[in-house]
Design an enzyme around this catalytic site. Structure first.
Site: not given
Lengths: 581, 157
Positions: A280, A283, A300, A320, A359, A362, A367, A504
């Site tokens: 990142e 990036e 994230c 990102s 999560k 996710e 993908e 988190c």
């Protein structure tokens, strides 16, 4: 501050004007029982459990909502109060399923605790239990409206804190239910699955989808090589599930406990957090150089990702392209690690311990199969891990401290602080500064981006080039920044957004309760853990350096692109199927 | 519902919302007007209101389902509201409801097949002196008996 004098149960107390009776009682050392009340939320007067008698007032008053006045005389335990309180709780119990033994919140339920505290042994009202179906439509959460006591904490947190508004009271009177619009399931509306509702629910009406059974099955399967990764925030919160006080750092015990559960390798999401910083950070530098879409926003937090996909799809180019540390870990466990350890990736089973319900969503995104397999197979919240450890009779606090396995368990303090709001930003700045300037940072602590303030800003001087950054947590706050970007008024280069308040450490999968005070204790613990690490900068992580040398080549390289980066999906704000509500 | 003269053109939902300056505090007024325009509050209508007021659609739906006078499903030409408050109950509202169910062949909340009548229950209509009572459209009927209910229905045929 103007003070007023109040007499509660014969005790005189001075409190600030506009205090509630509840606050005044607490100041006098008197505990009034409550149920819907939550110190961090604005929910008031819903359950009528905190009723008290105010002299001169015809009816009983709810202590949580009624302000005091000078000279007020309050009785919190008169026969009339006790009678009303009991009746109100008995009425709540009269349409509650009372299958406590099999309930996910057994012994951790505020209604159960209250019934016990009030000594309710007999239920005088006829039972009339709501027969609503469970809603299992999302991969992250289960709604069981039959257990709901209509306290509206979930509504408050979903609307006021997160600005999502997936749930609201529907219908009226006995027919009231807390539900998405249009009588559809949660999976059909723009719910981000952050699980903040499950964190404030006093009973078992909203909770995480259970992955413990599939993890037990994998652990018992001799053909499976079961590896586990622990998110940064788990080491400062799992102790609470095991009876310890909030704010203890229990990294070593966590590793030991997971080995005792039978995991073949105990790895750390902090490793892939360090890796995230490298990818990142590069990036960001590339975007700065090429004048690409600015500001860049972190990616994230899966609740945050789902939020922008539903509510601000036009801003997706700002994200990102880095996968989250959980998904980077999974993709590498079934490629790099499989190769290194000589294990067929088909037989590797990746379990994540996450502070997060989103999560679970996710890891099931279509993908997330870049390794050729589901990159992550199961996600356990902190609460589910607590249940597994208790089922196994593990005496957590007595365990010796053990070390993570190499190589995917090697990490730095920069990885640890991902668990708190501002952590990703601080970790990125530690690395970007040194990469750009070639100089060693005089101080590693970017304290301006730490803490529970809603939106934090900082400016960093990268040898003449000034980079302006912002950090926010809680989607209600994120929305303010997004509206600025939309209006072209955001002059930041880099923004960190975490879905949950506090980051988190305050995630929807964390131990209950998670209050503002507890969030702060976990944050303090995170920075203590960081300060205690021998290495505190991601680019100094030797395992990450080796990973680039042996496998990835270079940051943002072809292999990174294939395994560590992703794309996003524009989602609808309203369900298509709700032609008519 | 008030009868509008045919010369007065209907306002659009957008106009109604604009008149209230997109104020979420005016949600109830807007819902009432929206129902007048569209007959009932469809998903599309509620989503449009949510977008214009910048509030979650769950809140719009929650308010719409709270009030018995707001409808989230298409309704019949005439809405029959039978009072279920205690005074009417004591004076035999149950028999009135049973008669209506039998004659119309629908349960409360349902609409007859010919879309002529929707049967509903309501809280107190404020005419306890002539209990049991019901409303058809904005017309109140009191001192009801099963026989009288049948006679009244005939006038709507």
């Amino acid at each position: 501050m103007e003070m007023v004098k109040v007499t509660i149960d014969g005790r005189e107390v001075q409190v600030p004007k506009n205090s509630t009776i509840l606050a005044a009682a607490r100041a006098a050392g008197i505990e009034v029982p409550t149920l819907c009340y939550n110190e961090d939320l604005d929910v008031k007067g819903m359950c009528r459990v905190c009723v008290v008698e105010v002299e001169g007032s015809r009816t009983l008053q709810t202590a949580c909502s009624q302000p005091v006045s000078d000279g007020m005389v309050v009785h919190t335990n008169s026969p009339r109060v006790r009678q009303a309180r009991r009746v109100n709780v008995e009425l709540l119990l009269s349409n509650h399923p009372q299958d406590c033994l099999g309930c996910v919140r057994n012994q951790r339920c505020e209604l159960q605790t209250l019934a016990d505290q009030l000594g309710i042994r007999e239920l005088r009202f006829p039972r009339q239990v709501k027969s609503e179906q469970k809603d299992i439509s999302t991969p992250a959460l289960v709604r069981d409206p039959s257990k709901c006591i209509l306290c509206r904490r979930c509504v408050e947190v979903c609307h006021q804190v997160q600005g999502v508004g997936a749930l609201y009271p529907v219908n009226r009177g006995f027919d009231t239910t807390i539900a998405p619009a249009g009588g559809v399931d949660l999976g059909d509306v723009a719910c981000v699955q952050c699980g903040q509702c499950s964190l404030v629910c006093p009973v078992g009406a909203i909770y995480e989808q259970d992955h413990t059974e599939r993890v037990w099955a994998a652990l018992a399967n001799p053909d499976k090589h079961v590896v586990v990764q622990t998110a940064p925030a788990i080491r400062v919160s799992i102790g609470e599930e095991m009876g310890l006080e909030p704010g203890e750092v229990t990294t070593g015990q966590l590793v030991a406990a997971l080995r005792r559960l039978g995991f073949d390798r105990v790895f750390d999401t902090d490793f892939s957090a360090d890796l995230t910083i490298i990818e990142e950070g590069h990036e960001l530098l590339k975007r700065l150089e090429n004048g690409e879409t600015m500001p860049m926003i972190t990616s994230c937090s899966p609740g945050w990702i789902k939020y922008i996909e539903h509510f601000y799809p036009d801003l997706l180019p700002h994200l990102s392209t880095c996968k989250s540390p959980q998904q980077m870990f999974g993709a590498l466990a079934k490629t790099y690690y499989a190769e290194k350890a000589g294990i067929d990736p088909a037989n590797i089973y990746v379990v994540s311990i996450m502070p997060c319900t989103a999560k679970k969503f996710e890891c099931g995104r279509p993908e997330m199969i870049d390794s050729g397999y589901p990159d992550v197979d199961a996600v356990l919240t902190t609460r589910e891990l607590g249940r597994m450890l208790r089922e196994n009779g593990i005496k957590f606090s007595e365990l010796p401290e053990e070390e993570y396995d190499a190589p995917l368990g090697i990490s730095t303090g920069a990885g640890v602080i991902f668990g708190a709001t501002g952590g990703v930003m601080e970790a990125a700045l530690r690395t970007v500064y040194e990469v750009v300037t070639g100089e060693t940072l005089p101080s590693l602590d970017f304290t301006a981006v730490r803490g529970l303030e809603g939106i934090k800003e900082a400016e960093v001087d990268l040898k003449g080039k000034k980079v302006k950054v912002a950090v926010t947590h809680g989607l209600g706050n994120a929305r303010k920044l997004l509206d600025l970007i939309k209006a072209g008024k955001a002059d930041y280069q880099f923004i960190e957004i975490m879905c949950c308040p506090g980051g988190c450490i305050g995630g929807g999968g964390q131990p209950i309760p998670t209050t503002k005070e507890i969030r702060q204790k976990r944050i303090d613990a995170i920075y203590r853990a960081d300060a205690g690490m021998p290495l505190r900068k991601s680019h100094e992580n030797p395992a990450v350096q080796t990973l680039y040398k042996e496998f990835l080549g270079e940051p943002l390289g072809e292999k990174s692109h294939e395994l560590l980066h992703t794309q996003y999906t524009k989602r609808e704000k309203y369900p298509e199927k709700a032609a008519d509500m | 519902m008030p009868v509008k003269s045919s010369t007065e053109p209907k306002k659009s939902l957008r106009q109604v919302i604009a008149e209230h300056n997109s104020d979420p505090g005016a949600l109830l007024d807007i819902l009432r007007d929206a129902q007048e325009i569209h007959g009932y509050l469809s998903a599309a209508v509620m989503e449009e209101i949510a977008d214009e007021l910048d509030i979650p659609v769950s809140r719009v739906y929650g308010v719409a389902t709270f009030y018995t006078l707001l409808a989230t499903k298409p309704k019949g030409e005439h809405i029959i509201r039978v009072c279920e408050s205690p005074p009417c109950h004591i004076r035999g509202a149950v028999n009135i409801l049973e008669t209506l169910k039998e004659v119309l062949g629908v349960n409360p909340g349902e609409t007859t097949e010919d879309k002529k009548f929707t049967l509903e229950l309501t809280s107190c209509l404020g005419v306890c002196g002539v209990a049991p009572a019901m409303m058809i459209g904005d017309q109140v009927y009191g001192n009801l008996t099963p026989e009288r209910v049948k006679e009244i229905l005939k006038t709507y045929a």
